[in-house]
Scaffold this motif. Structure first.
Motif, PDB file in Angstrom:
ATOM      1  N   ASP A 117       0.791  -1.231   0.000  1.00  0.00           N
ATOM      2  CA  ASP A 117       0.000   0.000   0.000  1.00  0.00           C
ATOM      3  C   ASP A 117       0.827   1.286   0.000  1.00  0.00           C
ATOM      4  OD1 ASP A 117      -2.195  -1.656   0.161  1.00  0.00           O
ATOM      5  OD2 ASP A 117      -2.262  -1.592   2.350  1.00  0.00           O
ATOM      6  N   MET A 118       2.116   1.219   0.332  1.00  0.00           N
ATOM      7  CA  MET A 118       2.875   2.452   0.528  1.00  0.00           C
ATOM      8  C   MET A 118       3.040   3.250  -0.759  1.00  0.00           C
ATOM      9  SD  MET A 118       4.145   4.338   2.839  1.00  0.00           S
ATOM     10  CE  MET A 118       4.531   3.399   4.330  1.00  0.00           C
ATOM     11  N   LYS A 119       3.111   2.579  -1.917  1.00  0.00           N
ATOM     12  CA  LYS A 119       3.300   3.300  -3.171  1.00  0.00           C
ATOM     13  C   LYS A 119       2.068   4.114  -3.564  1.00  0.00           C
ATOM     14  CE  LYS A 119       6.762   0.177  -5.154  1.00  0.00           C
ATOM     15  NZ  LYS A 119       7.106  -0.714  -6.305  1.00  0.00           N
ATOM     16  N   ASN A 120       0.892   3.635  -3.197  1.00  0.00           N
ATOM     17  CA  ASN A 120      -0.343   4.341  -3.540  1.00  0.00           C
ATOM     18  C   ASN A 120      -1.357   4.143  -2.415  1.00  0.00           C
ATOM     19  OD1 ASN A 120      -2.316   5.753  -4.899  1.00  0.00           O
ATOM     20  ND2 ASN A 120      -2.828   4.077  -6.300  1.00  0.00           N
ATOM     21  N   PRO A 121      -1.190   4.867  -1.310  1.00  0.00           N
ATOM     22  CA  PRO A 121      -2.038   4.638  -0.136  1.00  0.00           C
ATOM     23  C   PRO A 121      -3.500   5.032  -0.369  1.00  0.00           C
ATOM     24  CG  PRO A 121      -0.022   5.834   0.433  1.00  0.00           C
ATOM     25  CD  PRO A 121      -0.133   5.851  -1.051  1.00  0.00           C
ATOM     26  N   HIS A 122      -4.400   4.215   0.176  1.00  0.00           N
ATOM     27  CA  HIS A 122      -5.823   4.520   0.233  1.00  0.00           C
ATOM     28  C   HIS A 122      -6.255   4.337   1.685  1.00  0.00           C
ATOM     29  CE1 HIS A 122      -6.499   4.755  -4.134  1.00  0.00           C
ATOM     30  NE2 HIS A 122      -5.645   3.745  -4.230  1.00  0.00           N
ATOM     31  N   PHE A 123      -6.921   5.338   2.231  1.00  0.00           N
ATOM     32  CA  PHE A 123      -7.246   5.329   3.656  1.00  0.00           C
ATOM     33  C   PHE A 123      -8.716   4.994   3.882  1.00  0.00           C
ATOM     34  CE2 PHE A 123      -3.811   8.525   3.144  1.00  0.00           C
ATOM     35  CZ  PHE A 123      -2.816   7.841   3.804  1.00  0.00           C
ATOM     36  N   LYS A 124      -8.959   4.363   5.035  1.00  0.00           N
ATOM     37  CA  LYS A 124     -10.312   4.053   5.483  1.00  0.00           C
ATOM     38  C   LYS A 124     -10.408   4.366   6.967  1.00  0.00           C
ATOM     39  CE  LYS A 124     -10.864   0.171   2.230  1.00  0.00           C
ATOM     40  NZ  LYS A 124     -11.105  -1.292   2.117  1.00  0.00           N
ATOM     41  N   ILE A 125     -11.600   4.749   7.412  1.00  0.00           N
ATOM     42  CA  ILE A 125     -11.811   4.955   8.834  1.00  0.00           C
ATOM     43  C   ILE A 125     -11.641   3.610   9.547  1.00  0.00           C
ATOM     44  CG2 ILE A 125     -13.401   5.770  10.604  1.00  0.00           C
ATOM     45  CD1 ILE A 125     -12.415   7.895   8.618  1.00  0.00           C
ATOM     46  N   GLY A 126     -10.822   3.582  10.566  1.00  0.00           N
ATOM     47  CA  GLY A 126     -10.543   2.354  11.298  1.00  0.00           C
ATOM     48  C   GLY A 126      -9.272   1.663  10.864  1.00  0.00           C
ATOM     49  N   MET A 127      -8.640   2.115   9.771  1.00  0.00           N
ATOM     50  CA  MET A 127      -7.406   1.477   9.291  1.00  0.00           C
ATOM     51  C   MET A 127      -6.324   1.555  10.359  1.00  0.00           C
ATOM     52  SD  MET A 127      -5.218   2.222   5.803  1.00  0.00           S
ATOM     53  CE  MET A 127      -6.312   1.241   4.757  1.00  0.00           C
ATOM     54  N   LYS A 128      -5.588   0.448  10.505  1.00  0.00           N
ATOM     55  CA  LYS A 128      -4.570   0.346  11.554  1.00  0.00           C
ATOM     56  C   LYS A 128      -3.164   0.444  10.948  1.00  0.00           C
ATOM     57  CE  LYS A 128      -6.154  -3.617  13.028  1.00  0.00           C
ATOM     58  NZ  LYS A 128      -6.301  -4.845  13.845  1.00  0.00           N
ATOM     59  N   PHE A 129      -2.272   1.088  11.706  1.00  0.00           N
ATOM     60  CA  PHE A 129      -0.877   1.268  11.313  1.00  0.00           C
ATOM     61  C   PHE A 129       0.041   0.784  12.438  1.00  0.00           C
ATOM     62  CE2 PHE A 129      -3.389   4.246   8.957  1.00  0.00           C
ATOM     63  CZ  PHE A 129      -2.805   4.306   7.706  1.00  0.00           C
ATOM     64  N   ARG A 130       1.253   0.419  12.051  1.00  0.00           N
ATOM     65  CA  ARG A 130       2.210  -0.095  13.028  1.00  0.00           C
ATOM     66  C   ARG A 130       2.536   0.952  14.088  1.00  0.00           C
ATOM     67  NH1 ARG A 130       5.834  -1.309   9.653  1.00  0.00           N
ATOM     68  NH2 ARG A 130       7.073   0.599   9.843  1.00  0.00           N
ATOM     69  N   ASP A 131       2.714   2.200  13.675  1.00  0.00           N
ATOM     70  CA  ASP A 131       3.037   3.289  14.592  1.00  0.00           C
ATOM     71  C   ASP A 131       2.782   4.606  13.882  1.00  0.00           C
ATOM     72  OD1 ASP A 131       5.210   3.471  12.822  1.00  0.00           O
ATOM     73  OD2 ASP A 131       6.537   2.367  14.164  1.00  0.00           O
ATOM     74  N   PHE A 132       3.030   5.714  14.579  1.00  0.00           N
ATOM     75  CA  PHE A 132       2.808   7.024  13.982  1.00  0.00           C
ATOM     76  C   PHE A 132       3.755   7.287  12.818  1.00  0.00           C
ATOM     77  CE2 PHE A 132       0.705   8.255  18.056  1.00  0.00           C
ATOM     78  CZ  PHE A 132      -0.480   8.697  17.493  1.00  0.00           C
ATOM     79  N   LYS A 133       4.959   6.761  12.894  1.00  0.00           N
ATOM     80  CA  LYS A 133       5.918   6.963  11.807  1.00  0.00           C
ATOM     81  C   LYS A 133       5.392   6.377  10.497  1.00  0.00           C
ATOM     82  CE  LYS A 133      10.696   6.000  10.452  1.00  0.00           C
ATOM     83  NZ  LYS A 133      11.992   5.345  10.848  1.00  0.00           N
ATOM     84  N   GLN A 134       4.848   5.175  10.567  1.00  0.00           N
ATOM     85  CA  GLN A 134       4.293   4.556   9.362  1.00  0.00           C
ATOM     86  C   GLN A 134       3.075   5.333   8.870  1.00  0.00           C
ATOM     87  OE1 GLN A 134       2.043   0.772   9.533  1.00  0.00           O
ATOM     88  NE2 GLN A 134       3.573  -0.069   8.123  1.00  0.00           N
ATOM     89  N   PHE A 135       2.245   5.798   9.769  1.00  0.00           N
ATOM     90  CA  PHE A 135       1.067   6.574   9.390  1.00  0.00           C
ATOM     91  C   PHE A 135       1.466   7.843   8.658  1.00  0.00           C
ATOM     92  CE2 PHE A 135      -1.668  10.183  10.722  1.00  0.00           C
ATOM     93  CZ  PHE A 135      -2.797   9.874   9.981  1.00  0.00           C
ATOM     94  N   LYS A 136       2.424   8.593   9.196  1.00  0.00           N
ATOM     95  CA  LYS A 136       2.829   9.859   8.573  1.00  0.00           C
ATOM     96  C   LYS A 136       3.540   9.629   7.249  1.00  0.00           C
ATOM     97  CE  LYS A 136       4.614  11.220  12.540  1.00  0.00           C
ATOM     98  NZ  LYS A 136       5.305  12.021  13.582  1.00  0.00           N
ATOM     99  N   GLU A 137       4.323   8.557   7.163  1.00  0.00           N
ATOM    100  CA  GLU A 137       4.975   8.250   5.883  1.00  0.00           C
ATOM    101  C   GLU A 137       3.936   7.916   4.817  1.00  0.00           C
ATOM    102  OE1 GLU A 137       8.427   5.298   3.996  1.00  0.00           O
ATOM    103  OE2 GLU A 137       7.834   5.108   6.112  1.00  0.00           O
ATOM    104  N   ALA A 138       2.900   7.184   5.214  1.00  0.00           N
ATOM    105  CA  ALA A 138       1.838   6.848   4.268  1.00  0.00           C
ATOM    106  C   ALA A 138       1.101   8.108   3.808  1.00  0.00           C
ATOM    107  CB  ALA A 138       0.863   5.865   4.906  1.00  0.00           C
ATOM    108  N   VAL A 139       0.857   9.039   4.724  1.00  0.00           N
ATOM    109  CA  VAL A 139       0.176  10.284   4.370  1.00  0.00           C
ATOM    110  C   VAL A 139       1.034  11.103   3.401  1.00  0.00           C
ATOM    111  CG1 VAL A 139      -0.666  12.491   5.259  1.00  0.00           C
ATOM    112  CG2 VAL A 139      -1.195  10.370   6.478  1.00  0.00           C
TER     113      VAL A 139
END
Length: 264
Positions: free
Chosen positions: A16-38
């Motif tokens: 998913d990292m190359k073309n992220p699509h977000f959903k309410i409730g989606m889980k991430f390993r940590d904040f670093k992964q979340f911000k990188e995906a954004v």
């Protein structure tokens, strides 16, 4: 019976990292992964994203142009390490950006690492054009230059760190090639030269090569520069046979005498 807990989508970094699509409730390993995906989402879709608040307990990602898009993430109650998108608006109402700060030198180096690995001499104009074609984002020559340096440092290693491990390198060579000659020369503790003659190469030259030795020197490109002095022979197939080499600070009479004396 208690109602079954809802199953939330988990962000798969490899896919998913190359073309992220977000959903309410989606889980991430940590904040670093979340911000990188954004950030990757911003580059892919040509939006500039801001983060505020941005703490260890909560993070809001929102569009810098002030449109309704936002993602609110915080740790899950049952698993404090996992970060989850708790709420958000997933549609933009603003225009696309042609200049995007998320396409930083570090991001470009990571995204195009395989291209840098295949072509270390990749021209800056080619890097700029690749980013413009693939991401529709314009970058400066300075950003392309920094991205190339980051990528090559990752591929070739950090020269400063490598210099601190020269003695470990010497011990490893002596361990794997017993009888080799490996010498250092220092001036008040500062590295000046290194000589290497591996025992298998030396024995092979004496056993099967013509009694001819050719010497030459060439410049070294890199953080520390210097010269590479080499001694090679000719094997039975008229091919070059390496015998010994030395890294020195400059090519002069003193360094050549030091190299040839060790070679002899």
């Amino acid at each position: 019976m208690l109602p079954a807990r809802p199953k939330y989508a988990e962000f798969n970094e490899a896919i998913d990292m190359k073309n992220p699509h977000f959903k309410i409730g989606m889980k991430f390993r940590d904040f670093k992964q979340f911000k990188e995906a954004v950030k990757n989402y911003g580059v892919k879709n040509r939006y500039v994203m801001n983060f505020r608040p941005n703490t260890k307990t909560r993070c809001k990602a929102y569009c810098s142009k002030g449109c309704p898009f936002y993602l609110w993430a915080s740790p899950m109650v049952r698993d404090g390490a996992t970060v989850q998108i708790k709420s958000g608006v997933l549609k933009h109402e603003c225009g696309k950006e042609h200049k995007n700060r998320h396409a930083s030198a570090k991001w470009i180096a990571k995204t195009y690492m395989e291209q840098f690995r295949a072509d270390p001499s990749w021209k800056l104009a080619g890097i700029i054009q690749a980013v413009k074609t693939n991401q529709q984002v314009e970058i400066t020559r300075l950003t392309a230059y920094r991205a190339k340096n980051i990528a090559l440092r990752e591929i070739d290693g950090d020269e400063e760190t490598q210099m601190t491990k020269l003695y470990d390198y010497r011990l490893e060579l002596l361990k794997t090639h017993p009888g080799s000659t490996i010498k250092f020369r220092r001036n008040q503790g500062v590295f000046e030269a290194m000589y290497v003659c591996l025992a298998p190469l030396r024995n092979g030259f004496l056993a099967g090569c013509r009694r001819i030795i050719c010497v030459d020197g060439c410049f070294l490109k890199g953080l520390y520069g210097g010269q590479l002095l080499t001694a090679v022979g000719i094997d039975a197939n008229n091919l070059i046979y390496p015998v010994a080499w030395s890294v020195v600070d400059r090519e002069n009479r003193e360094n050549w005498v030091w190299f040839l004396q060790l070679l002899a």
